[in-house]
Design a protein around this motif. Sequence first.
Motif, PDB file in Angstrom:
ATOM      1  N   ALA A 174     -15.273   5.225  -4.634  1.00  7.23           N
ATOM      2  CA  ALA A 174     -13.898   5.688  -4.460  1.00  7.23           C
ATOM      3  C   ALA A 174     -13.501   5.764  -2.996  1.00  7.23           C
ATOM      4  N   GLU A 175     -14.482   5.804  -2.098  1.00  6.86           N
ATOM      5  CA  GLU A 175     -14.173   5.877  -0.664  1.00  6.86           C
ATOM      6  C   GLU A 175     -13.697   4.536  -0.104  1.00  6.86           C
ATOM      7  N   GLU A 176     -13.873   3.466  -0.875  1.00  7.86           N
ATOM      8  CA  GLU A 176     -13.462   2.138  -0.449  1.00  7.86           C
ATOM      9  C   GLU A 176     -12.153   1.757  -1.132  1.00  7.86           C
ATOM     10  N   GLY A 177     -11.378   0.901  -0.505  1.00  3.98           N
ATOM     11  CA  GLY A 177     -10.138   0.449  -1.115  1.00  3.98           C
ATOM     12  C   GLY A 177      -9.157  -0.058  -0.089  1.00  3.98           C
ATOM     13  N   HIS A 185      -3.816  -0.148  -9.742  1.00  4.30           N
ATOM     14  CA  HIS A 185      -5.063   0.141  -9.026  1.00  4.30           C
ATOM     15  C   HIS A 185      -5.180  -0.699  -7.752  1.00  4.30           C
ATOM     16  N   LEU A 186      -4.051  -1.073  -7.203  1.00  7.94           N
ATOM     17  CA  LEU A 186      -4.069  -1.886  -5.987  1.00  7.94           C
ATOM     18  C   LEU A 186      -4.481  -1.053  -4.778  1.00  7.94           C
ATOM     19  N   ILE A 187      -3.976   0.169  -4.673  1.00  3.40           N
ATOM     20  CA  ILE A 187      -4.286   1.023  -3.523  1.00  3.40           C
ATOM     21  C   ILE A 187      -5.764   1.369  -3.493  1.00  3.40           C
ATOM     22  N   SER A 188      -6.337   1.616  -4.662  1.00  8.25           N
ATOM     23  CA  SER A 188      -7.769   1.941  -4.717  1.00  8.25           C
ATOM     24  C   SER A 188      -8.640   0.701  -4.603  1.00  8.25           C
ATOM     25  N   GLY A 189      -8.043  -0.491  -4.741  1.00  9.81           N
ATOM     26  CA  GLY A 189      -8.819  -1.726  -4.691  1.00  9.81           C
ATOM     27  C   GLY A 189      -9.636  -1.981  -5.940  1.00  9.81           C
ATOM     28  N   GLY A 190      -9.258  -1.319  -7.056  1.00  7.67           N
ATOM     29  CA  GLY A 190      -9.979  -1.529  -8.307  1.00  7.67           C
ATOM     30  C   GLY A 190     -10.998  -0.452  -8.585  1.00  7.67           C
ATOM     31  N   GLU A 193     -13.088  -6.235  -9.890  1.00  6.95           N
ATOM     32  CA  GLU A 193     -13.173  -5.435 -11.114  1.00  6.95           C
ATOM     33  C   GLU A 193     -12.147  -4.303 -11.106  1.00  6.95           C
ATOM     34  N   GLY A 194     -11.377  -4.245 -12.161  1.00 10.01           N
ATOM     35  CA  GLY A 194     -10.427  -3.144 -12.323  1.00 10.01           C
ATOM     36  C   GLY A 194      -9.172  -3.232 -11.486  1.00 10.01           C
TER      37      GLY A 194
END
Length: 868
Positions: free
Chosen positions: A420-423, A410-415, A404-405
Amino acid sequence: MRAVRISDTSSTARRGHPARPATVDAADAAPGVAHRPELLDAESVLSLQRRAGNTAVNGLVRSAQRAPLGKDDDPGGYTSQPGKADVAGSATTRREVHGLAFGVTGGFQGSYASRKHPDGVASEERAMTKESPDNMAVVIMPDTVVATRPVQVILHFHGFGFRGGDPYAGYTVASGYKRGKKDIKRGSVRDVDQEHWEQQIGAVNKERAKGDGAQTVAILAQGRGMSDFGNVPTFDYVQDVLAHVPELKSVTRYSIVLSAHSGGGSSQIAPKVEHGDARTADGAALPAAKAGKAAQQPTDLVVLFDAEGIESVTGWATKQIKALAKALAAAATPAEAKAAIAATPKFRGYFWESGAYAKRYTDQNGVLCDALATVPDAWARPDPASPAVVTVADLFRIIPISGEGVDHEHLISGGTGHAAEEGALADALRASVDPTGDRARGLPCDPKTGKKAGKKAGKKAGKKAGTTSAPATPHARSAPPHDRRTAPPVRPRGDMPRHDVAAPATASGTAARAAPAGWRTSDATREYAFTEEDKKALASQTKEERAQDKAAFDKKARARLAKLTKAEKKGALGDGETQELADLRALADRVGAAQGALKREDVEDVLADAGHTVPEWYGEVQRGAFLNISLRVHRALAERLARAESALVAEPKVNPDKLAAAALGEKLKMYASTSDMRRPKAATGGTNLSMHTFGLAVDLNYKGNPFFGNAGRLAPDIVKRATGLVLGNPIDLMKPIGDTEAAFTTLTAASEALKTYLSYGGSGHLPELTDKVTQHAAAKGEPADVAGWLAQIEKDHKSLGGAADFSGHKSPEEGFIDLDRAVVLALTGAGLFWGGTYAKAKDIMHFDLREGDGAKVDAARKNHRDNA
C-alpha cells in the motif's frame, strides 16, 4: 454526522420517492403527511430555518456537522477529534475539518439531472455515508509536524461520487454499502482503504525526513455529485483548512501540488491552472497578496490521475514549455538555464492504459512532444553523460499505469499487486522534488520529430509487452528505456488534439491580422484539414459501401462492441466472439475514418464557397479569455468578445469598483462551463455544420443555461403551466419572445416562476399555493383545486428531473438562466447573435457571429450539401 432530530416534512416524495416523514407540530403539518423523527439534512434545515431563523439554524448545523459518528458507524474513529493518528501504521494522522468558509452547502442532492442512477431518479450518496459534505475536507498530515521543516500541501479533488456502484461518497466515512459485486465495509474510507493516501504519503515523508525535506500534508476537498465542490479559491481555501488544524494553523508559507482524479480535473484543476494558480515554482517571483486574500504560493506540481481536463492542463503545460524555450535560448550561462527550469512547475498525467482515458492521454503526450520540439536541444531531453541534470522533458511527463488490480478507481493506488505504500501518488510526490526518477516510465517522444513520433512510439509500445526503447532520433543521445506500463494500441479518431504555434501566414503568404489584445494565435489547421489520408480513406470505398457501413454500425452494434470489449478484458470471450469483436472493431474504424474524412471535406467545401481556405481560416484561430473564461475561437469572434469585455469593464453601472476583467467576471457570476471550437459536426438540433466548427460560436455558463425546448415540448409545456399559475400569464417559450432585452426579461421571469412553482410542492408553501389557485382561472386540462395542483406539481417535478433539457445542466429547481443581463447586452451590442432570441427552442447559452466576417461562412454552411 451525529443524528439530530428536528421538525421537517421531506420534499423527497415530490421527486417520486416514498414520503420521508418527519416530526412537525400539528399546526404546521401538511394534510396526509405521516410523521416521525429524522436526521438533519438539507431539506430539514430549510424547514427549520423557516421556523427558527438563520442564527439558530447556523449554530445547530455547525454543532451537528462537527459531532463525530458513533462507534458502530465509525469504528476507526475517523470522525473523532482530534482525529485518527498513525493511520494503518503510516505515521500519518487523518483529520476531518468542518465549518470551512468554502465548499458545497446543502448536503447531498437527491438526484443529478444529467447522470442518473439506474432507478432513473436518485443519487446513491446518502446511502453511502451518514456524513454531510458541507464545508468539509479531510486533512492527512504527519503524526508529528516539525515546525522547522518546510511544508508541501497537496490540494486534491475527487471524481464523480453519486452513481450506483461507486465505492465511496468522496472522502466521507462509508455507512456500509453493497451493490452488485461491490461490498464496502462500514467505517472504511476511500483514502485509506482504496487510494492509500496515508500509506503513500507516510512512505514519502519517511524518506524526506532523512534530509529534512518538505513534510507533505494533503487536503482532500469534499464534494458531491459530478465533482461539484462549490467555491474553492485555491489559496484562501488552503489557508482556511490549515487554520482549522491546531498543528498547522501557523503554516503560512508552503509549496503546493494541485491534484485531481476523474471529474475533479475538469471541474477544478483545469480552471485553476488557466486562472494562473500554478504560475511558478519560485516563491520570490510571486506577487504580493491582495488585501483580504491569502498569498499565492509556489507550485511544485500539477498532477492528473485518470482525470478529465487533460487537454486544458496540457495547454497550460505547453505555455510553460514555450516560455522556458525562450528563457533557455536567452540564458547566458548553464546556471541561468538551470534556474529557469527549477522555477517552472512540473506536470504528471497518469492514466490507466486499458481505460477510457488512454487515447486522450496518449494524444496529449504528442502535444507535449510538439512543444518540446521548440526547446533548445541542450536542454530538451536527458543526456546520458549527465543523468542528474533536469531537462524540460523531465518536467512534463505522461505515464501509463497497468498491473494487477489497476482500474479507474484504483489508479491513485497503482492497483492491488503491491504494498500500500507504493502507487502513483507516491511516484508523483517524488517527481515533484526529483523529476528525473521516472524517466523510464513516461510515454516516449522525440522533440525533433514531434507528435507523430510520440504517438507512433506509444502505439508500438502498447502492442509489445516488456521493455522497449523510444524511437530512433537524430541526436547522439539515446532515448531512455520504456517500462512495461505503456500506452495501449489506439485507433485513429477524427478529431485531433489542439496545439499552439507561431502566428500563421494566410493563403497569400502575408501575415495574419493581429490578434486582439490579450489573445494569441492558436493554429487549428491540422485539426480541420482534409488530408491525403482522408482522400485515401474515401477512395477505398464507394458511397454505397460507406452508407452500408454507417447503417450497420447502429446503436445495437455499438452496444455489442462495448460488451465484447469488456468481456475481452476479463478473458471471457466465447466461441466465435473473438472474430466478432475483430469484425466490429474493423467496422468501427472504417466508419470513424470515413465520417471524419467526410466532415473535414465538408469544412473545406464550406470555406471554399465562402472564399476562404482551411489554412487561411484556421490559421487565424485565437486563444484568450472573456471575463476570465478561457476560450479558443476565430479571430473575428475574438475581436467581438474583446469589444464586449472592454465595454463591460468601462461601464460605471456594471463596474463601479473599476475591477479588472477577471474580477468582474467573477462578480458577474461567469464560470468555466463553456464550449468553443468543436470538431466538425452538425449543430445541436440541426443538420448543417455547427458555427462552433468554424470558431464562430461560444456557449457561456453552460450548466445554468440550457438549450430549452430543443428536446421537445415537455419542459416548455411545464413552464407554460407554471407561469400561468405563478404569474397569471402563461408563457410559451417555443414562440418568439422578442429582441434581446425583451427575451432576457421573459426568460428570467419564466425561470423564476418555474422555481416558485416547483417550491409549491413543499408544505411550507401551502398557503401561497392556495392563494394562487384561488385566483387562477384553470385552463383546459389544468387542475381546479389545491389537491389537484399538488399532484400536478409532483408529476411535473418528476418529469423535469428526467427531461433532456436539463441533462448536464443545473437542476430545474435552480431555473434555466443564470447569465447576467449586462453580459448578454454587451455581447449582442458587440454584434453577436444570442440563441435566447430564437423563434422556437431557446439556446440560452449560445452566442455566435453571423455578421461581418462570419456572414459568408454562415451562409455557405446553410447552403452546403454534405458529402456522403
